[in-house]
Motif scaffolding. Structure first.
Motif, PDB file in Angstrom:
ATOM      1  N   VAL A 104      34.965  46.769  39.364  1.00 34.59           N
ATOM      2  CA  VAL A 104      35.802  47.889  39.802  1.00 34.59           C
ATOM      3  C   VAL A 104      36.530  47.574  41.113  1.00 34.59           C
ATOM      4  O   VAL A 104      37.506  48.254  41.449  1.00 34.59           O
ATOM      5  N   ARG A 105      36.063  46.588  41.836  1.00 38.64           N
ATOM      6  CA  ARG A 105      36.791  46.094  43.013  1.00 38.64           C
ATOM      7  C   ARG A 105      36.580  44.585  43.105  1.00 38.64           C
ATOM      8  O   ARG A 105      35.473  44.095  42.912  1.00 38.64           O
ATOM      9  N   HIS A 106      37.645  43.870  43.416  1.00 42.48           N
ATOM     10  CA  HIS A 106      37.522  42.426  43.634  1.00 42.48           C
ATOM     11  C   HIS A 106      38.476  42.058  44.757  1.00 42.48           C
ATOM     12  O   HIS A 106      39.686  41.958  44.562  1.00 42.48           O
ATOM     13  N   ARG A 107      37.902  41.878  45.954  1.00 44.77           N
ATOM     14  CA  ARG A 107      38.712  41.575  47.134  1.00 44.77           C
ATOM     15  C   ARG A 107      38.096  40.406  47.901  1.00 44.77           C
ATOM     16  O   ARG A 107      37.544  40.561  48.974  1.00 44.77           O
ATOM     17  N   PRO A 108      38.181  39.240  47.334  1.00 46.84           N
ATOM     18  CA  PRO A 108      37.568  38.070  47.978  1.00 46.84           C
ATOM     19  C   PRO A 108      38.297  37.685  49.258  1.00 46.84           C
ATOM     20  O   PRO A 108      39.528  37.675  49.312  1.00 46.84           O
TER      21      PRO A 108
END
Length: 373
Positions: free
Chosen positions: A100-104
């Motif tokens: 639901v979130r992917h902020r590497p």
């Protein structure tokens, strides 16, 4: 000792859960059973909402995680029933969860990635050891946490002395470059089915454009395509990964507004054709840039069954054989689920599941948290 593992995958397309029961006891991996189930419409809507800030997110995320675990458990039961295997015979199941979130690397040099799925509940429901949370250790080591499938692609599709390209066309498109010398490069190319599905649902009411037939009736709009291609992500060098945090309905709406400032409103099917061309161009350009000397582009994921999209890829890659991974012995719809069965096995064996050449991490890491049966 049994070498049966289950892999479960629900991707950014939010179309459903895919599962496989895999036997690793022989030198060559064998899929014993495969199953899939759609996500309930209310769960899909809940997950889409969780991609954006909203009221009571923690509560909603917890409820969605429980619902995903139950959806996964249903697919596990299908696999066990189809194969006749008992839960005790399965060493572990790898459950990717729903991103639901992917902020590497987005904040303080570490960033975060969040997959819902309540693996503890899944272990209770199935009576099988669960391996989950595959991405966070790679992020902690300075990596993108994605894509994770190239290491598995090397195991099943790599060929000595030949460069093979494997393109996963899920909600997001990612490319694995399996080089002739055994080295691997992998990264996200951009949107796969995600924007296509969104536009199709909005204008036809259908969940997706079957076989790409609607896109095939449209005409590519060069000015709109050029506007979409200005997105900096397309021009960034690997390692790189993305998701709905970037390529979403708001992203498309903003670029359509810019297009409409200078052009007449387009026919919906022409926008669909342009979005298909965007996916094809991003993937083909990546293949040409990083897959030198390759002759094969093997395609997996739901997009492998989009005839229009594969034709667009073939036109842009005339020197390549563009074909689903079915031709290499593993059906396109089973590849990602099988990858998470393999990753679960790697975790139980204490062996790395990541490739620093793909994610940019400081080194290879054992991936996944283990929830015993």
């Amino acid at each position: 000792m049994s070498e049966l593992y289950i892999g479960l995958m629900s991707g950014t397309s939010l179309d459903g859960v895919d599962g496989v029961l895999v036997d690793f006891s022989e030198q060559k991996m064998a899929v014993v059973a495969a199953a899939s189930a759609p996500l309930a419409p209310e769960l899909k809507a809940q997950l889409l909402a969780l991609h954006h800030p909203a009221h009571d997110e923690l509560h909603q995320a917890a409820l969605a995680g429980n619902a995903i675990a139950r959806s996964y458990a249903q697919v596990v039961q299908q696999l066990l029933a189809a194969s006749g295997a008992r839960p005790a015979a399965v060493r572990a199941l790898g459950a990717h969860g729903q991103t639901v979130r992917h902020r590497p690397l987005a904040f303080d040099g570490t960033g975060y990635t969040l997959q819902l799925g309540n693996p503890a509940l899944l272990a209770e429901l199935c009576g099988i050891t669960v391996v989950a949370d595959f991405r966070s250790r790679d992020l902690a080591a300075g990596g993108q946490g994605a894509p994770l499938v190239p290491a598995f692609h090397r195991q099943v599709f790599g060929r000595a002395g030949e460069t093979v390209l494997v393109l996963n066309l899920g909600g997001i498109a990612n490319l694995s470059v399996l080089r002739a010398d055994g080295s691997v490069l992998g990264f996200d190319c951009g949107p796969g089915n995600m924007l296509l599905d969104h536009w199709c649902q909005q204008h036809t009411g259908q969940p997706y454009d079957a076989q790409g037939a609607w896109a095939a009736r449209g005409q590519v709009l060069p000015a709109l395509l050029a506007t979409l291609q200005q997105e900096p992500f397309f021009h960034a060098s690997p390692p790189k990964s993305t998701g709905r945090d970037l390529f979403n309905a708001a992203w498309l709406a903003e670029r359509l507004r810019a297009y409409l400032a200078e052009h007449a409103p387009p026919a919906p099917e022409d926008v669909q054709a342009t979005l298909a061309e965007l996916t094809a161009s991003a993937c083909a350009e990546s293949a040409l840039r990083y897959g030198r000397n390759s002759k094969l582009l093997a395609v997996c994921g739901g997009g492998a069954y989009n005839a229009d999209l594969l034709q667009r890829l073939q036109r842009r890659l005339p020197q390549h054989a563009v074909q689903p991974t079915d031709a290499l012995g593993l059906p396109a719809q089973q590849v990602e689920a099988a990858a998470f069965a393999w990753l679960a096995r790697q975790a139980l064996r204490g062996e790395p599941g990541s490739l620093p050449s793909v994610t940019g991490a400081r080194g290879a890491r054992v991936l996944g948290a283990i929830y015993p049966a």
